[in-house]
Design a protein around this motif. Structure first.
Motif, PDB file in Angstrom:
ATOM      1  N   LYS A 130     -13.484   5.948  32.873  1.00  0.00           N
ATOM      2  CA  LYS A 130     -13.320   4.593  32.350  1.00  0.00           C
ATOM      3  C   LYS A 130     -13.313   4.525  30.829  1.00  0.00           C
ATOM      4  O   LYS A 130     -13.471   3.456  30.248  1.00  0.00           O
ATOM      5  N   SER A 142     -20.420   5.287  40.673  1.00  0.00           N
ATOM      6  CA  SER A 142     -19.311   6.189  40.986  1.00  0.00           C
ATOM      7  C   SER A 142     -19.410   7.514  40.251  1.00  0.00           C
ATOM      8  O   SER A 142     -18.724   8.476  40.610  1.00  0.00           O
ATOM      9  N   THR A 143     -20.245   7.570  39.215  1.00  0.00           N
ATOM     10  CA  THR A 143     -20.315   8.772  38.375  1.00  0.00           C
ATOM     11  C   THR A 143     -21.450   9.704  38.780  1.00  0.00           C
ATOM     12  O   THR A 143     -21.270  10.920  38.853  1.00  0.00           O
ATOM     13  N   ASP A 165     -21.739   4.439  29.353  1.00  0.00           N
ATOM     14  CA  ASP A 165     -20.894   4.813  30.488  1.00  0.00           C
ATOM     15  C   ASP A 165     -21.722   4.960  31.764  1.00  0.00           C
ATOM     16  O   ASP A 165     -21.331   4.467  32.830  1.00  0.00           O
ATOM     17  N   SER A 215     -12.948  12.922  31.649  1.00  0.00           N
ATOM     18  CA  SER A 215     -13.940  12.669  32.693  1.00  0.00           C
ATOM     19  C   SER A 215     -14.292  13.962  33.414  1.00  0.00           C
ATOM     20  O   SER A 215     -13.534  14.935  33.389  1.00  0.00           O
ATOM     21  N   ASN A 218     -21.143   2.651  34.971  1.00  0.00           N
ATOM     22  CA  ASN A 218     -20.380   3.309  36.038  1.00  0.00           C
ATOM     23  C   ASN A 218     -21.190   4.301  36.862  1.00  0.00           C
ATOM     24  O   ASN A 218     -20.626   5.163  37.526  1.00  0.00           O
ATOM     25  N   SER A 248     -17.481   9.226  33.443  1.00  0.00           N
ATOM     26  CA  SER A 248     -16.523   8.504  34.275  1.00  0.00           C
ATOM     27  C   SER A 248     -15.116   8.625  33.695  1.00  0.00           C
ATOM     28  O   SER A 248     -14.901   9.161  32.602  1.00  0.00           O
ATOM     29  N   CYS A 298     -17.062  15.523  36.837  1.00  0.00           N
ATOM     30  CA  CYS A 298     -18.227  15.542  37.720  1.00  0.00           C
ATOM     31  C   CYS A 298     -19.000  16.799  37.375  1.00  0.00           C
ATOM     32  O   CYS A 298     -18.551  17.905  37.645  1.00  0.00           O
TER      33      CYS A 298
END
Length: 229
Positions: free
Chosen positions: A132, A118-119, A111, A137, A115, A130, A139
């Motif tokens: 995805k 953006s992650t 992952d 998901s 990604n 992420s 942050c």
């Protein structure tokens, strides 16, 4: 060749970035919150008392049988062996290899590789996931507000019933098992996790898995036996 390396272990609440413009061994710059204007360093220092309440009392570590040594036919399995070999060199018992935690580690490095733009951001560190995949998901921030996102991943993705704890590593080229191990050894927070130093001595680690991707490596630890063995 310029080499950049990031090491992350929110277990110990330490996030480290180091840079080396060299062709051999990378320079490591570890910061515990002090100013380091001559190097690229970001430190995330917070509460090291992560996860379920940990009894700080010392408990002898159980011996893992020889059958728990995974074959070195995959990079992640080589990383598990490298960590266990290092533990043995310190007089510590080997941690039982966990297929479930290895699957979580593999899912995470895949992952992150796919990604990361953006992650992994200025506010989201390498313990982020992420949106995805089939997982929840998040942050993962320096205040550990999303700690449950880490702890729950083994239960989300596998039959493992306990919480998971991760240390992570990034390099501008594909890391080897020894690259990740040596990076973690040079950082006291990661080192403490690997050698079961307080507060990670009790309850003891009973399972460990790892994976290496294109640029990321991760090792996951757990206090429960892997039922998938």
């Amino acid at each position: 060749m310029n080499r950049r390396t990031i090491i992350s272990a929110s277990l110990s609440a330490l996030f480290v970035f180091s840079y080396c413009g060299c062709s051999d061994a990378p320079l490591q710059s570890i910061d515990g919150g002090q100013d380091a204007s001559d190097s690229f360093v970001a430190a995330d220092v917070g509460n090291a008392d992560f996860g379920p309440a940990l009894d700080k009392g010392a408990t002898p570590l159980p011996d893992a049988p020889a059958a728990d040594l995974p074959p070195q036919n995959l990079p992640g399995q080589a990383l598990v062996n490298a960590i266990n070999d290092y533990r043995e060199s310190k007089g510590l018992s080997r941690i039982t290899y966990s297929p479930s935690l290895s699957a979580v580690a593999q899912a995470h490095v895949d992952d992150l590789d796919a990604n990361h733009q953006s992650t992994v951001t200025d506010s989201c560190n390498m313990h982020s996931w992420s949106d995805k995949g089939t997982w929840s998901s998040c942050c993962y921030t320096s205040d550990h507000a999303k700690a449950q996102c880490m702890w729950d991943k083994p239960q989300e993705l596998t039959s493992y019933t306990g919480n998971g704890f991760e240390i992570a590593y990034w390099s501008s080229w594909t890391p080897s098992a020894d690259d990740a191990l040596q990076g973690w050894i040079t950082s006291s927070g990661h080192h403490n996790v690997m050698i079961s130093a307080p507060p990670w001595d009790s309850p003891p680690w009973k399972a460990m898995g790892a994976a290496i991707g294109k640029n990321y490596a991760a090792a996951w630890f757990g206090n429960e036996i892997d039922p998938g063995r």
